[in-house]
Design an enzyme around this catalytic site. Structure first.
Site, PDB file in Angstrom:
ATOM      1  N   LYS A   1     -50.553  32.289  21.916  1.00 48.14           N
ATOM      2  CA  LYS A   1     -49.803  31.076  22.247  1.00 48.14           C
ATOM      3  C   LYS A   1     -48.551  31.433  23.040  1.00 48.14           C
ATOM      4  CE  LYS A   1     -46.902  27.603  19.916  1.00 48.14           C
ATOM      5  NZ  LYS A   1     -46.404  27.147  18.603  1.00 48.14           N
TER       6      LYS A   1
ATOM      7  N   ASP B   1     -39.963  25.221  22.983  1.00 50.57           N
ATOM      8  CA  ASP B   1     -40.544  24.033  22.367  1.00 50.57           C
ATOM      9  C   ASP B   1     -39.439  23.086  21.905  1.00 50.57           C
ATOM     10  OD1 ASP B   1     -42.159  22.171  21.157  1.00 50.57           O
ATOM     11  OD2 ASP B   1     -42.537  23.387  19.369  1.00 50.57           O
TER      12      ASP B   1
ATOM     13  N   LYS C   1     -37.372  17.795  18.282  1.00 53.65           N
ATOM     14  CA  LYS C   1     -36.851  18.546  17.152  1.00 53.65           C
ATOM     15  C   LYS C   1     -35.359  18.279  16.992  1.00 53.65           C
ATOM     16  CE  LYS C   1     -39.829  22.653  17.791  1.00 53.65           C
ATOM     17  NZ  LYS C   1     -40.473  22.744  16.475  1.00 53.65           N
TER      18      LYS C   1
ATOM     19  N   ASP D   1     -41.217  30.798  20.505  1.00 57.76           N
ATOM     20  CA  ASP D   1     -42.487  30.110  20.308  1.00 57.76           C
ATOM     21  C   ASP D   1     -43.587  30.667  21.199  1.00 57.76           C
ATOM     22  OD1 ASP D   1     -43.717  28.314  18.632  1.00 57.76           O
ATOM     23  OD2 ASP D   1     -43.531  26.624  20.007  1.00 57.76           O
TER      24      ASP D   1
ATOM     25  N   ASP E   1     -44.956  17.636  18.671  1.00 59.71           N
ATOM     26  CA  ASP E   1     -44.409  18.930  18.263  1.00 59.71           C
ATOM     27  C   ASP E   1     -45.485  19.840  17.676  1.00 59.71           C
ATOM     28  OD1 ASP E   1     -42.464  20.854  17.928  1.00 59.71           O
ATOM     29  OD2 ASP E   1     -41.754  20.065  16.009  1.00 59.71           O
TER      30      ASP E   1
ATOM     31  N   GLU F   1     -47.938  21.162  19.369  1.00 56.42           N
ATOM     32  CA  GLU F   1     -48.525  21.411  20.688  1.00 56.42           C
ATOM     33  C   GLU F   1     -49.238  22.742  20.792  1.00 56.42           C
ATOM     34  OE1 GLU F   1     -45.588  24.252  20.619  1.00 56.42           O
ATOM     35  OE2 GLU F   1     -45.427  22.189  19.935  1.00 56.42           O
TER      36      GLU F   1
ATOM     37  N   ARG G   1     -51.407  24.275  18.936  1.00 55.04           N
ATOM     38  CA  ARG G   1     -52.850  24.236  18.672  1.00 55.04           C
ATOM     39  C   ARG G   1     -53.606  23.576  19.831  1.00 55.04           C
ATOM     40  NH1 ARG G   1     -51.709  21.125  13.250  1.00 55.04           N
ATOM     41  NH2 ARG G   1     -49.860  22.422  13.569  1.00 55.04           N
TER      42      ARG G   1
END
Length: 458
Positions: free
Chosen positions: A226, A231, A238, A249, A308, A310, A312
Site C-alpha cells: 500500500k 491520508d 481525519k 501510510d 478513510d 481507502e 483496501r
C-alpha cells in the site's frame, strides 16, 4: 546511508559480553585491579549496560557490556545495540558472545547505526563493529540495507514523498538491480485500475501503479504494498491528531520495497514481482464521496461507506492484477487498520493466511530474523459483514468489531489465491528502543526473508 561492518583488518577494541549470572565468574578471572574498577563502578551486567575499561596510557582499552538475564533478553530485542550510543567512535569487536546470539547482535548494531539525516546532519560519528565470526555477513547487510530503505521512505515527509517521489524511489531500486518496470497512469489507470484512480483523483498529485520484475528462474513471488503517501481521510476527514503520522501510510509500499532489496541483494533464486499503487488521499471537488459505488478491476462493485478506508481499495485492484498471473506466493503489506494496533500494539506485525505450512514457516522466520509477528484469522463467519447488499462489497462495514479481520477478508476477495498472506503493519516505532529509533520501521520483512526458503522450497 549504507550499512557496513568495520574492516576486518583494522585495529579494534574488545567489547566483552558478560551476562549478569556470569559476572562474578568473569571478575574472579580478571586481573585484580580490573575487578576493583568494575566493582567500584557498580557494573551489574544489565542488558546493554556499558562500562569503559582503562587501558595503557590512560586510553580506553575496551569495554564491558552486560548481557542481562534470560528474562530481560526475552523482553528486549537487540539489547547489545545500546553500545552504539554509549561507545566512542572507532572500531570494536565482540568477545565472549555466544555464537547463537551473534547474528542478532550484529544486525542490531547495524540497525542502531541508522540515522535519518536528510534534514539535519548527524551529530557524531558512531562506533563501528567487526562482523562476528560465523555470521552470514551478506545476509545481515542485506537485512539492514532493506530496513534502512524502508525507514528512509517512511520518515520522509509527504511534501517530499508523494506519488511521483515514491515512483522515483521505486524506479531507482529497480535500476540498481537491473529489474524491469512498468508504470500505469492517466487514462490507462482510470480504465484498468478504477479503484486506484478513485482514491487518488482528489489530489493534484496524480495517482499511479508501479510494477517491478526481477529474476529469471525459480518460484514466483509477488509482493503488493500500500502506497498511500498521505491520508487526510478524504471527505471523511481525519481529526488533526489522526493525521500526525499519515506520512507513514505508505509503510506497506516501503516495507515490500525493503524486502525486495533484501531478495535482490542476496540474489535469491526467485522470480520476483513487486506492485505498488501510489496515491494521495486528499480533499477536493474531485474526491470520492461516501456512498459512491466503485467498480473494480476484478468486476466487483464496492460501496464507499468511509473515504478513510481507502487503502483496501487501492490494494484491491493491485491484488487482482497480481493474482492474474497466479504466482506461487502472493503477499500484501499495508498500514491498514487501527484495529490491528489495538489488538497487538505497535511492536507486533499481525498477518493472515489460510495456509498452515506458511504460517509455521513464518513463525520460525520471525525468530530467526528477530522480527516478531502474530497470526490473526481469516474468520469466514464475518464474510457477511462486508456485503452491504447495494453492492458486492462494503469498504467500511458498521460492524464495530474485528476491523483488521474484516479488512483482511475484503482483500482476500480480490487476491483469490490459495497461497495468499496479508500483513496489517504499523510501520512506526513510537519511542526509541534498542536498534529501533523513533520513526519509520519495517515489520515482517525479515521474518519473510527467513521464511521464504521453506515457503518456496528454495
Amino acid at each position: 546511508m549504507t550499512p557496513a561492518f568495520a574492516d576486518p583488518q583494522s585495529p579494534s577494541r574488545p567489547l566483552h559480553v558478560v551476562a549478569a549470572d556470569d559476572l562474578e565468574t568473569w571478575l574472579a578471572a580478571a586481573p585484580p585491579a580490573l575487578a576493583v574498577w568494575v566493582r567500584d563502578n557498580a557494573f551489574t551486567a544489565g542488558l546493554g549496560e556499558v562500562l569503559p575499561l582503562p587501558g595503557a596510557g590512560g586510553e580506553m582499552g575496551g569495554a564491558l557490556i552486560g548481557f542481562g538475564t534470560g528474562k530481560t533478553r526475552a523482553r528486549t530485542r537487540f539489547g547489545l545495540s545500546r553500545a552504539v550510543a554509549a561507545l566512542p567512535a572507532g572500531d570494536w569487536h565482540f568477545e565472549g558472545l555466544a555464537p547463537d546470539h551473534a547474528a542478532e547482535a550484529a544486525l542490531g548494531w547495524l540497525l542502531a547505526q541508522y540515522r535519518f539525516d536528510r534534514y539535519k546532519p548527524a551529530s557524531r560519528i558512531l562506533p563501528g563493529l567487526k562482523c562476528p565470526a560465523g555470521v552470514d555477513e551478506a545476509r545481515i547487510l542485506a537485512m539492514a540495507a532493506g530496513e534502512y530503505l524502508t525507514r528512509d521512505l517512511i520518515n520522509t515527509p509527504a511534501q517530499d514523498m508523494g506519488p511521483a517521489e515514491l515512483e522515483a524511489a521505486f524506479l531507482s531500486l529497480a535500476d540498481r538491480f537491473g529489474a524491469a518496470t512498468q508504470v500505469v497512469t492517466g487514462v490507462a489507470l482510470e480504465r484498468d485500475f478504477p479503484m486506484v484512480h478513485a482514491v487518488g483523483k482528489g489530489s493534484d498529485r496524480a495517482p499511479r501503479l508501479m510494477s517491478l520484475r526481477w529474476g529469471q528462474t525459480g518460484p514466483s513471488l509477488t509482493l503488493v504494498g500500500k502506497g498511500v503517501c498521505f491520508d487526510t481521510g478524504g471527505l471523511n476527514l481525519k481529526p488533526s491528531s489522526g493525521m500526525q503520522l499519515m506520512k507513514k501510510d505508505m509503510g506497506g509500499a516501503a516495507t515490500v520495497m525493503g524486502l525486495a532489496l533484501m531478495i535482490m541483494q542476496l540474489n535469491l533464486p526467485i522470480r520476483l514481482r513487486v506492485i505498488v499503487p501510489a496515491v494521495e488521499n486528499s480533499v477536493s471537488g474531485r474526491s470520492m464521496r461516501p456512498k459512491d459505488i466503485l467498480h473494480s478491476r476484478k468486476g466487483l462493485t464496492v460501496e464507499v461507506n468511509d473515504t478513510d478506508a481507502e487503502g483496501r481499495l487501492v490494494l484491491g485492484d493491485a491484488l487482482t492484477w497480481a493474482a492474474e498471473e497466479n504466482p506461487e506466493l502472493l503477499i500484501s503489506m499495508a498500514t491498514l487498520t487501527g484495529a490491528a494496533r489495538v489488538a497487538v500494539g505497535p511492536d507486533l506485525a499481525p498477518f493472515y493466511t489460510d495456509d498452515e505450512a506458511m504460517a509455521a514457516a513464518l513463525a520460525n522466520g520471525a525468530v530467526a530474523g528477530a522480527d516478531p509477528v502474530w497470526r490473526l484469522p481469516f474468520h469466514d463467519a464475518y464474510e457477511s459483514v462486508i456485503e452491504p447488499g447495494i453492492a458486492d462489497l462494503d469498504n467500511a462495514p458498521g460492524f464495530g468489531f474485528a476491523g483488521s479481520i474484516t479488512a483482511a477478508l475484503f482483500l482476500r476477495r480480490f487476491a483469490d489465491h490459495p497461497r495468499y498472506m496479508h500483513f496489517d503493519i504499523y510501520g512506526h516505532t513510537p519511542s526509541d528502543a534498542p536498534a529501533r529509533p523513533k520513526g519509520g520501521a519495517g515489520q515482517g520483512a525479515r521474518a519473510l526473508l527467513c521464511a521464504l526458503p521453506e515457503m518456496l522450497g528454495l
